[in-house]
Design a protein around this motif. Sequence first.
Motif, short mmCIF file in Angstrom:
data_model
loop_
_atom_site.label_atom_id
_atom_site.label_comp_id
_atom_site.label_asym_id
_atom_site.label_seq_id
_atom_site.Cartn_x
_atom_site.Cartn_y
_atom_site.Cartn_z
N ALA A 285 0.82 -1.21 0.00
CA ALA A 285 0.00 0.00 0.00
C ALA A 285 0.86 1.26 0.00
CB ALA A 285 -0.94 0.00 1.21
N LEU A 286 1.97 1.24 0.74
CA LEU A 286 2.90 2.37 0.71
C LEU A 286 3.44 2.59 -0.70
CD1 LEU A 286 5.05 1.70 3.92
CD2 LEU A 286 3.23 3.40 3.66
N GLU A 287 3.78 1.50 -1.36
CA GLU A 287 4.33 1.59 -2.71
C GLU A 287 3.34 2.22 -3.68
OE1 GLU A 287 7.67 1.10 -5.14
OE2 GLU A 287 7.50 0.50 -3.04
N VAL A 288 2.10 1.77 -3.60
CA VAL A 288 1.08 2.28 -4.51
C VAL A 288 0.74 3.73 -4.20
CG1 VAL A 288 -1.31 2.00 -5.27
CG2 VAL A 288 0.15 -0.01 -5.00
N GLU A 289 0.65 4.08 -2.94
CA GLU A 289 0.37 5.48 -2.58
C GLU A 289 1.47 6.40 -3.10
OE1 GLU A 289 -1.65 8.53 0.14
OE2 GLU A 289 -2.05 6.40 0.31
N ALA A 290 2.73 5.98 -2.95
CA ALA A 290 3.84 6.80 -3.43
C ALA A 290 3.84 6.90 -4.95
CB ALA A 290 5.16 6.22 -2.93
N ALA A 291 3.55 5.80 -5.63
CA ALA A 291 3.49 5.82 -7.10
C ALA A 291 2.38 6.75 -7.57
CB ALA A 291 3.27 4.41 -7.63
N THR A 292 1.24 6.69 -6.90
CA THR A 292 0.11 7.54 -7.28
C THR A 292 0.43 9.01 -7.06
OG1 THR A 292 -1.41 5.74 -6.74
CG2 THR A 292 -2.35 7.95 -6.88
N ALA A 293 1.03 9.32 -5.93
CA ALA A 293 1.38 10.72 -5.64
C ALA A 293 2.33 11.28 -6.69
CB ALA A 293 2.01 10.81 -4.25
N LEU A 294 3.35 10.52 -7.06
CA LEU A 294 4.31 11.00 -8.05
C LEU A 294 3.69 11.09 -9.43
CD1 LEU A 294 7.06 11.93 -8.93
CD2 LEU A 294 7.86 9.56 -8.86
N ALA A 295 2.86 10.12 -9.80
CA ALA A 295 2.23 10.14 -11.12
C ALA A 295 1.40 11.40 -11.31
CB ALA A 295 1.37 8.90 -11.31
N PHE A 296 0.63 11.77 -10.31
CA PHE A 296 -0.25 12.92 -10.47
C PHE A 296 0.47 14.25 -10.25
CE2 PHE A 296 -3.17 9.47 -10.44
CZ PHE A 296 -4.11 9.86 -11.39
N ARG A 297 1.56 14.22 -9.51
CA ARG A 297 2.40 15.44 -9.48
C ARG A 297 2.99 15.70 -10.85
NH1 ARG A 297 4.35 19.33 -10.41
NH2 ARG A 297 5.91 20.57 -9.29
N LEU A 298 3.42 14.63 -11.51
CA LEU A 298 3.93 14.79 -12.87
C LEU A 298 2.84 15.29 -13.82
CD1 LEU A 298 6.27 11.74 -13.51
CD2 LEU A 298 6.90 14.15 -13.52
N ALA A 299 1.63 14.75 -13.70
CA ALA A 299 0.54 15.21 -14.56
C ALA A 299 0.31 16.70 -14.38
CB ALA A 299 -0.73 14.42 -14.25
N ARG A 300 0.42 17.19 -13.14
CA ARG A 300 0.28 18.65 -12.94
C ARG A 300 1.40 19.41 -13.63
NH1 ARG A 300 2.00 22.35 -8.87
NH2 ARG A 300 2.49 20.72 -7.33
N ALA A 301 2.60 18.85 -13.63
CA ALA A 301 3.70 19.52 -14.32
C ALA A 301 3.41 19.63 -15.81
CB ALA A 301 5.01 18.77 -14.08
N PHE A 302 2.76 18.62 -16.38
CA PHE A 302 2.39 18.69 -17.80
C PHE A 302 1.29 19.72 -18.03
CE2 PHE A 302 4.97 15.00 -17.95
CZ PHE A 302 5.32 14.79 -19.27
N ASP A 303 0.44 19.91 -17.05
CA ASP A 303 -0.56 20.98 -17.14
C ASP A 303 0.08 22.36 -17.14
OD1 ASP A 303 -3.33 20.22 -17.35
OD2 ASP A 303 -3.14 19.23 -15.42
N ALA A 304 1.22 22.48 -16.47
CA ALA A 304 1.84 23.79 -16.24
C ALA A 304 3.14 23.96 -17.03
CB ALA A 304 2.10 23.97 -14.75
N LYS A 305 3.25 23.31 -18.19
CA LYS A 305 4.52 23.35 -18.93
C LYS A 305 4.89 24.73 -19.45
CE LYS A 305 6.06 19.61 -21.12
NZ LYS A 305 6.14 18.50 -22.09
N ALA A 306 3.95 25.66 -19.44
CA ALA A 306 4.30 27.04 -19.80
C ALA A 306 5.20 27.67 -18.74
CB ALA A 306 3.03 27.88 -19.98
N ASP A 307 5.20 27.12 -17.54
CA ASP A 307 6.09 27.55 -16.47
C ASP A 307 7.43 26.85 -16.65
OD1 ASP A 307 7.55 27.79 -14.10
OD2 ASP A 307 5.79 27.69 -12.81
N PRO A 308 8.51 27.60 -16.88
CA PRO A 308 9.81 26.95 -17.14
C PRO A 308 10.23 25.98 -16.05
CG PRO A 308 9.92 29.29 -17.66
CD PRO A 308 8.60 29.06 -17.00
N ALA A 309 9.97 26.31 -14.79
CA ALA A 309 10.37 25.42 -13.71
C ALA A 309 9.61 24.10 -13.77
CB ALA A 309 10.16 26.10 -12.36
N GLU A 310 8.32 24.17 -14.07
CA GLU A 310 7.52 22.95 -14.18
C GLU A 310 7.97 22.11 -15.38
OE1 GLU A 310 4.83 21.68 -12.20
OE2 GLU A 310 5.75 23.09 -10.81
#
Length: 551
Positions: free
Chosen positions: A353-378
């Motif tokens: 469960a720890l593994e899946v929670e961590a995978a899910t958190a990182l996957a959706f943080r990355l998805a937000r970065a793709f939403d914000a690609k106009a931001d150079p840091a993202e």
Amino acid sequence: MDASFAEEFRTHEVFNQPPPLAGYNLFSSDRALTEAISREGAAWAAEDLARYGAALGDPETLNLGLVANREPPRLHAFDRYGRRSDWVEFHPAYHQLMTFQVAQGIHASPWSDPRPGAHVHRAAGLYMSGQVEAGTSCPISMTYAAIPVLDAAPEHLRAWLPKLHSRQYDPAHRPVAEKAGALIGMGMTEKQGGSDVRANTTRAQPLGRPGPGEPYRIVGHKWFMSAPMCDAFLILAQAPGGLSCFFLPRWTPEGELNALRFQRLKDKLGNRSNASSEVEFEGAVGWLLGEEGRGVPTIIEMVGYTRLDNVVGSAGVQRQALIQAIHHARHRTAFQRKLADQPLMAAVLADMALEVEAATALAFRLARAFDAKADPAEALFARLVTPAAKFWICKRGPILAAEALEVLGGSGYIEDSGMPRLYRELPVYSIWEGSGNVMALDVLRALRREPEALDALAAELAPARGRHGKLDAAIDRLLEAGRSGLPEAALRRFSRDLAVTVQGALLVRHAPAFLAEAFIESRFSEEGGAFGMLPEGVGAPAILERAWTAD
């Protein structure tokens, strides 16, 4: 028959078996997912995703996944008269699942309906859909990734976009002008090259004037042509100016079948509901995307999106393996106790469960970065962390699935349990769009070409500092290694450390304290190996209660 006679020959009563895991909501029963979409900018989509999650968890929908996987596609290279037809037949269950996903917009919604959080919303749909049957994800993902490339193409190629944006799934084998919707496949690798696409030998010659948007005659082959039932493909071929990207439709503008000659469908380990093919191009007509010699740069953005989908898809299938295991353990008794109540089993389940929670958190943080690609840091964060996340999360998938299968014992090894299907599915995420070593090398490439990506990473990790000494030390080691220059042999370790450190930082900021503590104590220690080796004092019951509440 006399009742007493029937009773005499009754061999046994079936009991101590779990009920089928069906009739649940894949969205609302997943706390890590519901919190992630809200945290990462798609709270507006919660009602839509709950509706979709309920539809996916319906017993009839779940059965479609079983049937689609049991009835693989078939290639029809010729019609009854001996004419080339080159079409792929799928079971109706596959088409029904594709109808679900296209209607949900998972193939195109960030482009057809752009808004903040659109990529996060779409990723949640993909994450859930793969838990029913992951084979449908391939054409969905490739269409999603191809649309930005076509959006930058000349006008006559952009004319395809309305059909690609359409929410109507149309599997008919006919020209796109006659269809309600369209999907895109890809063909990059060849027999002699694999991931080394610059070794491709397929050649392209202009039919007239060369240049972007112009037609070329293409001769050669592809060893892996994904989703051959699609309406068009993006491929790489050697033009006079070097390796180039081409748009290759199944049908010519004149309504003739293009010269894509499918040789056979791959007999794959997993992903069996989806077709992967070998193809030869006997003078097929394709249109140049970008400049000649710029094939790899043209597809770089596209590859970023498909790699994101590998991360999201793997996390979703791991989630399904986890909840199948928890569900079984809560309903199965051994030695006078429920399996889930026994400390050894609880530790195994909690660790997964720890593994899946961590995978899910990182996957959706990355998805937000793709939403914000106009931001150079993202954009820099996505560039560096996506290959590392794909490396680590996709590597962990088959290991987790094997452990989840073992929870069910011998029953988990039987096809009817569904666990073998999940186990066979997960390795493909490590292979598609670049295997583990390719991902590790891409991490190094990002550091060398865009060293400021390390600053973006440091900024991402900074809010997590001061919350746990082991995490602080891991952040220091990671950034120092990134700055000091990495030997090639150390890239796998660095990629793992990058992914796990970002996961730890996300969990200490956003997950319950007991869960973040357990993750950091178990992932930043010298111990390792099989799941279930958690430090003493970890609250396994609380972790499991968070992981799965539907039972």
